[in-house]
Scaffold this active site. Structure first.
Site, PDB file in Angstrom:
ATOM      1  N   SER A 124       0.707  -1.296   0.018  1.00 38.01           N
ATOM      2  CA  SER A 124      -0.208   0.024   0.075  1.00 38.01           C
ATOM      3  C   SER A 124       0.710   1.318  -0.012  1.00 38.01           C
ATOM      4  CB  SER A 124      -0.992  -0.128   1.111  1.00 38.01           C
ATOM      5  OG  SER A 124      -1.502   1.109   1.383  1.00 38.01           O
ATOM      6  N   TYR A 148      -1.932  -0.973  11.016  1.00 39.13           N
ATOM      7  CA  TYR A 148      -2.276  -1.743   9.670  1.00 39.13           C
ATOM      8  C   TYR A 148      -1.193  -1.297   8.619  1.00 39.13           C
ATOM      9  CZ  TYR A 148      -3.466  -1.541   4.916  1.00 39.13           C
ATOM     10  OH  TYR A 148      -3.605  -1.475   3.627  1.00 39.13           O
ATOM     11  N   LYS A 152       2.128  -3.729   6.645  1.00 33.54           N
ATOM     12  CA  LYS A 152       2.639  -3.842   5.320  1.00 33.54           C
ATOM     13  C   LYS A 152       3.875  -3.487   5.062  1.00 33.54           C
ATOM     14  CE  LYS A 152      -1.593  -4.392   3.475  1.00 33.54           C
ATOM     15  NZ  LYS A 152      -1.938  -5.678   2.575  1.00 33.54           N
TER      16      LYS A 152
HETATM   17  C1  WQD Z   1      -9.594   9.826   0.937  1.00 29.94           C
HETATM   18  C2  WQD Z   1      -9.757  11.197   0.955  1.00 29.94           C
HETATM   19  C3  WQD Z   1      -9.910  11.659   3.139  1.00 29.94           C
HETATM   20  C4  WQD Z   1     -13.835   9.691   3.842  1.00 29.94           C
HETATM   21  C5  WQD Z   1      -6.666   4.898   2.797  1.00 29.94           C
HETATM   22  C6  WQD Z   1      -5.765   3.865   3.608  1.00 29.94           C
HETATM   23  C7  WQD Z   1      -4.779   3.324   2.754  1.00 29.94           C
HETATM   24  C8  WQD Z   1      -5.691   2.449   1.390  1.00 29.94           C
HETATM   25  C9  WQD Z   1      -6.772   3.158   1.041  1.00 29.94           C
HETATM   26  C10 WQD Z   1      -5.741   0.139   2.342  1.00 29.94           C
HETATM   27  C11 WQD Z   1      -9.040  11.739   2.172  1.00 29.94           C
HETATM   28  C12 WQD Z   1     -11.051  12.056   2.377  1.00 29.94           C
HETATM   29  C13 WQD Z   1     -12.523  10.092   3.245  1.00 29.94           C
HETATM   30  C14 WQD Z   1     -14.737  10.554   4.053  1.00 29.94           C
HETATM   31  C15 WQD Z   1     -13.578  12.310   3.447  1.00 29.94           C
HETATM   32  N1  WQD Z   1      -6.286   1.250   2.232  1.00 29.94           N
HETATM   33  N2  WQD Z   1     -12.471  11.619   3.125  1.00 29.94           N
HETATM   34  N3  WQD Z   1     -14.599  11.677   4.022  1.00 29.94           N
HETATM   35  O1  WQD Z   1      -7.051   7.671   3.828  1.00 29.94           O
HETATM   36  O2  WQD Z   1      -6.320   7.919   1.269  1.00 29.94           O
HETATM   37  O3  WQD Z   1      -6.147   5.882   2.342  1.00 29.94           O
HETATM   38  O4  WQD Z   1      -7.380   3.908   2.291  1.00 29.94           O
HETATM   39  O5  WQD Z   1      -4.747  -0.198   1.603  1.00 29.94           O
HETATM   40  O6  WQD Z   1      -4.020   2.478   3.150  1.00 29.94           O
HETATM   41  O7  WQD Z   1      -4.903   4.935   4.318  1.00 29.94           O
HETATM   42  O8  WQD Z   1      -8.378   6.766   1.767  1.00 29.94           O
HETATM   43  O9  WQD Z   1     -10.725   6.750   1.047  1.00 29.94           O
HETATM   44  O10 WQD Z   1     -10.246   7.206   3.619  1.00 29.94           O
HETATM   45  O11 WQD Z   1      -9.667   9.085   1.990  1.00 29.94           O
HETATM   46  O12 WQD Z   1     -13.183  13.543   3.285  1.00 29.94           O
HETATM   47  O13 WQD Z   1     -15.784  10.114   4.537  1.00 29.94           O
HETATM   48  O14 WQD Z   1     -11.134  11.433   1.175  1.00 29.94           O
HETATM   49  O15 WQD Z   1      -9.628  13.054   4.138  1.00 29.94           O
HETATM   50  O16 WQD Z   1      -8.586  13.011   1.790  1.00 29.94           O
HETATM   51  P1  WQD Z   1      -6.975   7.051   2.282  1.00 29.94           P
HETATM   52  P2  WQD Z   1      -9.808   7.440   2.086  1.00 29.94           P
END
Ligand code: WQD
Length: 333
Positions: A124, A148, A152
Site C-alpha cells: 500500500s 495497519y 504492510k
Molecule cells: C481519501 C480522501 C480523506 C472519507 C486509506 C488507507 C490506505 C488504503 C486506502 C488500504 C482523504 C477524504 C474520506 C470521508 C473524506 N487502504 N475522506 N470523507 O485515507 O487516502 O487511504 O484507504 O490499503 O492504506 O490509508 O483513503 O478513502 O479514507 O480518504 O473527506 O468520509 O477522502 O480525508 O483526503 P486514504 P480514504
C-alpha cells in the site's frame, strides 16, 4: 500457471480473479470471508464462465492452509488476505499484527515446504508515510503512522530479507494508491459492511440514501480546493497490474516494489463532482475538521511499473465513478 489467491473473495482479490481467469491462468481461491462473502465466488464464475477450487480457510489455521497446497499444484501466490482498516488497527494492534504477520509467515512457510517461490504482495502507498513529497517513487524512505500500515511495511521487509537469504524467490511488492470503481458487469465491487471509512464507498451509500450526507474531512489543506488529494485508480487497472506482475515475475531479481496508481491527483470535491456527473445524483456534504493522520496530497510516480511491467492505468476518474455508481445501484444493500 496455477495461482493461489489469498483473500480472493475480497474487493481487489475478486477483480484480480476475473482478470487472471480471462488471461488464461488457473486459480485457487482462499478466503475466511471475514470481510467478504462466499457469494462472490459464484459471481466470479458468472462473469468468467469458469470454475475453480475455493477454500474457506483462515491464514492462522496452518493445517487447513496446508490442505490447499496438498490438494493443488500451486505455481505462484498473490497475497491479498489481511485486515485492512486503518482506524480499527489503531484500536486493535495485536489483532492486526497477529493476523497479518503470523498469517503471512504461515503462507511463506508453506510456500517453502511446497517449492513455490513466485509471490505477489498486496502492499500500500501508506508505507510512504507523512514525510515524502508527491509524486511518490519506490526508492523514497518508508515510514508508517498506524499498525495497519506497519504490517504492510513489515511484510515488505520480511519478503526483502527472505529474498536476500534465498535467491530463488521472485517477489513483486505492489503498492496500491486508492482503488475505487467496479467491474463493468456490476456483479462485484466494494461494499463494506457498516459505515465505510473510505471516501468512495461512503459516497456510494449517500447516493443510494443509506447515509444522509458526506463529511468532507477538512478544506484547509494546501491543495487546489483545500480538500485532500489522492491518486484514485480503477480496481480493474489494479487487477491488470497483478497480471502484468505475474507475467514478468521470473525476470525479477529478488523483491521489487512497484507503484500502482494513475500518477494523477484528485481532490475530495473532484471525486464528489465526478460522481454527481456519472450518477446524476446530488451528493450533499458538510465540511468537518481534518481526520487525524490524513496527509494533504498523495499520488504516484508510476514510471517503474510502466518501464518494467509494461503496465499503466487507463481508466479515468469519470470511468471509476460510472462503474462505482453502476455497482451500487445494482447492489444497494
Ligand atoms: C481519501 C480522501 C480523506 C472519507 C486509506 C488507507 C490506505 C488504503 C486506502 C488500504 C482523504 C477524504 C474520506 C470521508 C473524506 N487502504 N475522506 N470523507 O485515507 O487516502 O487511504 O484507504 O490499503 O492504506 O490509508 O483513503 O478513502 O479514507 O480518504 O473527506 O468520509 O477522502 O480525508 O483526503 P486514504 P480514504
Amino acid at each position: 500457471m496455477n495461482v493461489l489467491i489469498t483473500g480472493g473473495a475480497g474487493y481487489i482479490g475478486s477483480h484480480t480473479c476475473v482478470e487472471l481467469l480471462g488471461s488464461g491462468y488457473g486459480i485457487v481461491v482462499m478466503d475466511n470471508y471475514s470481510n467478504s462473502s462466499p457469494a462472490v465466488i459464484g459471481k466470479i464464475e458468472s462473469i468468467t464462465g469458469k470454475k475453480f477450487p475455493s477454500y474457506q480457510c483462515d491464514m492462522l489455521d496452518y493445517e487447513g492452509f496446508e490442505k490447499i497446497f496438498k490438494e493443488n499444484k500451486i505455481d505462484a501466490v498473490i497475497h491479498f488476505a489481511g485486515l485492512k482498516a486503518v482506524g480499527e488497527s489503531v484500536e486493535k494492534p495485536l489483532e492486526y499484527y497477529r493476523n497479518n504477520l503470523a498469517g503471512t509467515i504461515n503462507l511463506l512457510r508453506l510456500m517453502k515446504r511446497y517449492g513455490v517461490r513466485r509471490f505477489v504482495f498486496s502492499s500500500s502507498a501508506t508505507v510512504y508515510g507523512m514525510h515524502n513529497t508527491a509524486p511518490f517513487t519506490e526508492d523514497m524512505p518508508l515510514s508508517t503512522t498506524n499498525p495497519y500500515g506497519t504490517t504492510k511495511l513489515m511484510i515488505e521487509r520480511i519478503l526483502t530479507d527472505l529474498c536476500h537469504a534465498e535467491r530463488d524467490w521472485k517477489v513483486a511488492l505492489l503498492r496500491y494508491f486508492n482503488p475505487i470503481g467496479a467491474h463493468q458487469s456490476g456483479l462485484i465491487g466494494e461494499n463494506p459492511n457498516g459505515i465505510p471509512n473510505n471516501l468512495m464507498p461512503y459516497i456510494m451509500k449517500v447516493a443510494v440514501g443509506k447515509l444522509p450526507e458526506l463529511r468532507v474531512f477538512g478544506d484547509d489543506y494546501p491543495t487546489p480546493d483545500g480538500t485532500g488529494v489522492r491518486d484514485y485508480i480503477h480496481v480493474c487497472d489494479l487487477a491488470a497490474g497483478h497480471a502484468k506482475a505475474l507475467e514478468k515475475i521470473d525476470s525479477l531479481n529478488g523483491a521489487r516494489a512497484f507503484n500502482l496508481g494513475t500518477g494523477k491527483g484528485s481532490s475530495v470535491l473532484d471525486v464528489v463532482h465526478a460522481f454527481e456527473r456519472a450518477s446524476g445524483v446530488k451528493i450533499p456534504y458538510r465540511v468537518t475538521p481534518r481526520r487525524a493522520g490524513d496527509i494533504a496530497t498523495c499520488y504516484a510516480d508510476c514510471t517503474r511499473a510502466k518501464n518494467e511491467l509494461g503496465w499503466e492505468a487507463k481508466y479515468t476518474l469519470d470511468d471509476m465513478c460510472r462503474d462505482s455508481w453502476n455497482f451500487i445501484r445494482k447492489n444497494p444493500d
